[in-house]
Every structure is written in structure tokens, then in C-alpha cells.
Design a protein around this motif. Structure first.
Motif, short mmCIF file in Angstrom:
data_model
loop_
_atom_site.label_atom_id
_atom_site.label_comp_id
_atom_site.label_asym_id
_atom_site.label_seq_id
_atom_site.Cartn_x
_atom_site.Cartn_y
_atom_site.Cartn_z
N PRO A 1 -4.95 91.65 -33.71
CA PRO A 1 -4.34 90.91 -34.82
C PRO A 1 -5.05 91.08 -36.15
CG PRO A 1 -5.50 89.42 -33.32
CD PRO A 1 -5.48 90.76 -32.67
N PHE A 2 -6.34 91.43 -36.11
CA PHE A 2 -7.11 91.53 -37.36
C PHE A 2 -6.49 92.55 -38.30
CE2 PHE A 2 -10.97 93.17 -39.69
CZ PHE A 2 -11.14 92.05 -40.48
N GLY A 3 -6.17 93.74 -37.78
CA GLY A 3 -5.59 94.78 -38.62
C GLY A 3 -4.23 94.41 -39.17
N THR B 1 -8.59 103.00 -32.00
CA THR B 1 -9.85 103.43 -32.63
C THR B 1 -9.99 102.81 -34.01
OG1 THR B 1 -9.79 105.53 -31.43
CG2 THR B 1 -11.16 105.44 -33.41
N HIS B 2 -8.90 102.78 -34.75
CA HIS B 2 -8.89 102.18 -36.09
C HIS B 2 -9.22 100.70 -36.02
CE1 HIS B 2 -7.25 100.79 -39.97
NE2 HIS B 2 -6.48 99.97 -39.27
N ASP B 3 -8.58 99.97 -35.10
CA ASP B 3 -8.79 98.52 -34.99
C ASP B 3 -10.23 98.19 -34.62
OD1 ASP B 3 -6.20 97.97 -35.70
OD2 ASP B 3 -5.47 97.68 -33.67
N VAL B 4 -10.80 98.95 -33.70
CA VAL B 4 -12.19 98.72 -33.30
C VAL B 4 -13.12 98.98 -34.48
CG1 VAL B 4 -14.06 99.51 -31.82
CG2 VAL B 4 -11.78 99.20 -30.86
N ALA B 5 -12.85 100.05 -35.22
CA ALA B 5 -13.72 100.42 -36.35
C ALA B 5 -13.58 99.46 -37.52
CB ALA B 5 -13.42 101.84 -36.80
N LEU B 6 -12.45 98.74 -37.63
CA LEU B 6 -12.32 97.76 -38.70
C LEU B 6 -13.45 96.74 -38.62
CD1 LEU B 6 -8.49 96.98 -38.87
CD2 LEU B 6 -9.85 98.27 -40.52
N THR C 1 -19.10 109.28 -40.81
CA THR C 1 -17.68 109.50 -41.07
C THR C 1 -16.84 108.28 -40.72
OG1 THR C 1 -17.44 110.47 -38.85
CG2 THR C 1 -17.88 111.98 -40.68
N GLN C 2 -17.43 107.25 -40.12
CA GLN C 2 -16.68 106.05 -39.76
C GLN C 2 -16.58 105.08 -40.94
OE1 GLN C 2 -17.73 104.04 -36.12
NE2 GLN C 2 -18.24 105.94 -35.05
N TYR C 3 -15.74 104.04 -40.74
CA TYR C 3 -15.71 102.96 -41.71
C TYR C 3 -17.06 102.24 -41.71
CZ TYR C 3 -10.60 103.23 -40.92
OH TYR C 3 -9.31 103.65 -40.80
N MET C 4 -17.36 101.55 -42.80
CA MET C 4 -18.38 100.53 -42.75
C MET C 4 -17.64 99.27 -42.32
SD MET C 4 -21.01 99.04 -45.64
CE MET C 4 -22.28 97.85 -45.17
N GLY C 5 -17.83 98.86 -41.08
CA GLY C 5 -17.03 97.80 -40.50
C GLY C 5 -17.22 96.46 -41.20
N ALA C 6 -16.25 95.56 -40.96
CA ALA C 6 -16.31 94.24 -41.57
C ALA C 6 -17.57 93.49 -41.14
CB ALA C 6 -15.06 93.44 -41.19
N ILE C 7 -18.01 93.69 -39.91
CA ILE C 7 -19.23 93.02 -39.45
C ILE C 7 -20.42 93.45 -40.29
CG2 ILE C 7 -20.88 92.84 -37.54
CD1 ILE C 7 -18.55 92.94 -35.61
N ALA C 8 -20.58 94.77 -40.46
CA ALA C 8 -21.71 95.28 -41.23
C ALA C 8 -21.67 94.78 -42.67
CB ALA C 8 -21.71 96.81 -41.19
N GLN C 9 -20.47 94.69 -43.25
CA GLN C 9 -20.37 94.23 -44.64
C GLN C 9 -20.69 92.74 -44.76
OE1 GLN C 9 -16.95 95.71 -46.93
NE2 GLN C 9 -16.52 97.15 -45.28
#
Length: 322
Positions: free
Chosen positions: A38-40, A132-137, A151-159
Motif C-alpha cells: 500500500p505504501f507505493g 522490487t520497486h515497493d521493497v526499495a521504496l 544504483t538503488q533508491y535511497m529508501g524512505a527508511i534511510a532518509q
């Protein structure tokens, strides 16, 4: 590809007088694989301004402070100016390819048992890319938006973690009280108008919250629908009733109840979390030319990146020890 001939005796289930039984299968493939979170679906989807995608953030109003109070018969106005900073998010790419061998496709068409299989596999390829996209979000392993390291997103957790707001709830402390206290602190911020909209956590932590409410207060949480057909429990806070949204991609460490488990929850303002897309917010499918191997090649691609605006004040990480 290895080629061999097979004896029908090896394929038959039974051969006897007046009977040859060969394997048949249901034409519908059993499939309950997880496909989306649901997050995405709840965060904003906005077109990128470029690479990187840039925006400005106002961090303070042009406030004169106490210097703004002057003698009305001798007015000397203090000079003020707004405080703005430039932000950016680098775009990333996710790709996936599926190949259909011409021989296998024609064999499937002639058998007519799994006529829908080619379309299903293509849809599943897109779904797999979106997983893969949802997990990386949440969990993308990049460590910086200004100077990308992977090459991955900087995930919401890291931010959110890089922003700073974090609270820890001890093993004997109330989970509900700790989360509600964190929400109250966010709402009480005198510099920003913050109204968190949801609490995300692993279903295991949300179950602990449910049990605590029932055991300590004999209260069963109300539920509400957040997306089509998806209902979740609601927690009453100083920001109103916030949905407790289970997200399987938010992992935890240890075994709950052992005293060493750490289960994270994230109080977020979803309007301030954006996915900056390039080309199209959904994955696109490209069919490549048929090479000498006579395979049909399809590539799914998605360009974009997630950015958590106001990470240091509009969102909160709560770590629950259990």
C-alpha cells in the motif's frame, strides 16, 4: 538447449488393457504471490523535473522575532528574508526482461492448454518489477541523495533515519503510549505545521499493539478502508485517527518476546513523500527485435526515485524493543 527423445512409457501415469492415462493439469495456475504494497499506492506520484529532479524547501518564515516590536511613533523595521534550500533526488532505473522461445510458444498454442500463459508471464514480469520497486521504496540501500553511492533508491527508511527523529520504546514500556507520544511531539512542533497521516509497521508489531490494547484497556481498535478493499486498524492520536498499515517489507530483528527483538514503526506524512517518475509513473514494456535465436524479448523498465520531504521534522521512526 539439450535435445532428447522420450518414451511415452515415461510420460504415462498408467498403461493397461483399454487404458492409457497421461498427465493432465488444471488450466488455472495457482498463484497468490505477493504483488504490491500500500505504501507505493498512497504516496504522491509526480513527474521529475530532470536528472536529478530538483525542488526548493522553505525551512523558515521571514520572522522578525522580538525585533518586530517597535515604538509606534518611531518605526524602524527589521530586515527579514525567507530561508530556502535547494534539494534534489537522482533518478534510478529498474529493468526486467523475459524471453519467449518461438518453439515453446508455438507448442503451447498447439496444445491449447495454457493459452493465456504468455500474457500471464508478461504481467507477472511487471508485477515482479513492482515488488522490487515497493521493497526499495522503504529499503533502498543508497546512502545519499546528493552524491549517489549505489544504483538503488535511497529508501524512505534511510532518509528518515538520516533526518534524525527517532524514539525507542523499552521492553516494559507501552507501545501505544510511546507511539502516541511521538505523534504528539510532531504535532507540537512550533516551527512546522505537521499532520502525520499514517503509521507503517510490520504486521507482527501491529499485532502486539492490538494485543496490548485488548489486554490493558479491553479495547478493540476500529478499522477503516484505506485503499480499494483494504481495511486496517485505526489508532487515536493527537493528529486524529491514524491508520496502522501493515507492510511486509518493513523487517525486524530478533524474536519478539525474547527481550532482544527490535521492531520499527514509521509515522509518516504521506503528502510529503513523493515518487519522481520519468516517462510514465507505471512500468513500460518494450518488445525487442527477434534475434537469431528466434526468441521474443520483452523488457520492462521504470525510471524514477523516491524522496522524503521534511525528513527531519515531518516523519518519525519509533523502535520497539520486545
Amino acid at each position: 538447449m539439450n535435445v532428447s527423445f522420450a518414451d511415452i512409457h515415461a510420460a504415462a501415469d498408467f498403461i493397461g488393457p483399454g487404458a492409457i492415462e497421461v498427465p493432465l493439469y488444471q488450466t488455472e495456475i495457482f498463484d497468490i504471490c505477493r504483488r504490491s504494497s500500500p505504501f507505493g499506492q498512497r504516496i504522491k506520484q509526480v513527474p521529475a523535473t530532470g536528472h536529478p529532479s530538483r525542488f526548493f524547501e522553505e525551512t523558515a518564515l521571514p520572522n522578525p522575532g522580538t525585533a518586530g516590536f517597535v515604538n509606534p511613533r518611531s518605526i524602524v523595521a527589521p530586515v527579514v528574508s525567507p530561508t530556502r534550500v535547494e534539494r534534489s533526488v537522482p533518478l534510478k532505473a529498474i529493468v526486467s526482461q523475459i524471453n519467449y522461445n518461438l518453439f515453446d510458444v508455438e507448442l503451447g498454442n498447439q496444445q491449447q492448454q495454457f493459452a493465456y500463459l504468455q500474457a500471464k508471464d508478461l504481467v507477472d514480469t511487471v508485477s515482479g518489477l513492482m515488488v522490487t520497486h515497493d521493497v526499495a521504496l522503504w529499503n533502498g540501500n543508497d546512502t545519499s541523495l546528493s552524491t549517489p553511492t549505489t544504483t538503488q533508491y535511497m529508501g524512505a527508511i534511510a532518509q528518515i533515519v538520516a533526518g534524525g527523529p527517532t524514539a525507542t520504546i523499552g521492553t516494559s514500556a507501552s507501545i501505544v503510549d510511546g507511539i502516541k507520544s511521538a505523534v504528539a511531539q510532531m504535532v507540537a512542533n512550533n516551527g512546522y505545521q505537521i499532520r502525520p497521516t499514517a503509521i507503517y509497521a510490520n504486521p507482527v508489531l501491529l499485532d502486539l499493539i492490538d494485543r496490548e490494547m485488548k489486554t490493558e484497556f479491553n479495547v478493540v481498535l476500529n478499522s477503516d478502508q484505506i485503499t480499494g478493499g483494504f481495511r486496517v486498524k485505526m489508532l487515536s492520536t493527537q493528529a486524529g485517527d491514524l491508520p496502522l498499515i501493515p507492510d511486509w517489507s518493513l523487517s525486524y530483528t530478533g524474536t519478539p518476546g525474547s527481550g532482544s527483538a527490535v521492531l520499527p514503526a514509521y509515522i509518516v506524512t504521506e503528502d510529503l513523500i513523493e515518487y519522481h517518475w520519468l516517462g510514465d509513473p507505471t512500468p513500460r514494456i518494450f518488445q525487442l527485435g527477434m534475434p537469431g535465436s528466434l526468441t521474443q524479448q520483452y523488457v520492462a523498465v521504470k525510471f524514477g526515485a523516491v524522496v522524503v520531504k521534511g525528513a527531519n521534522y515531518a516523519h518519525y521512526q519509533v523502535l520497539v524493543d520486545r
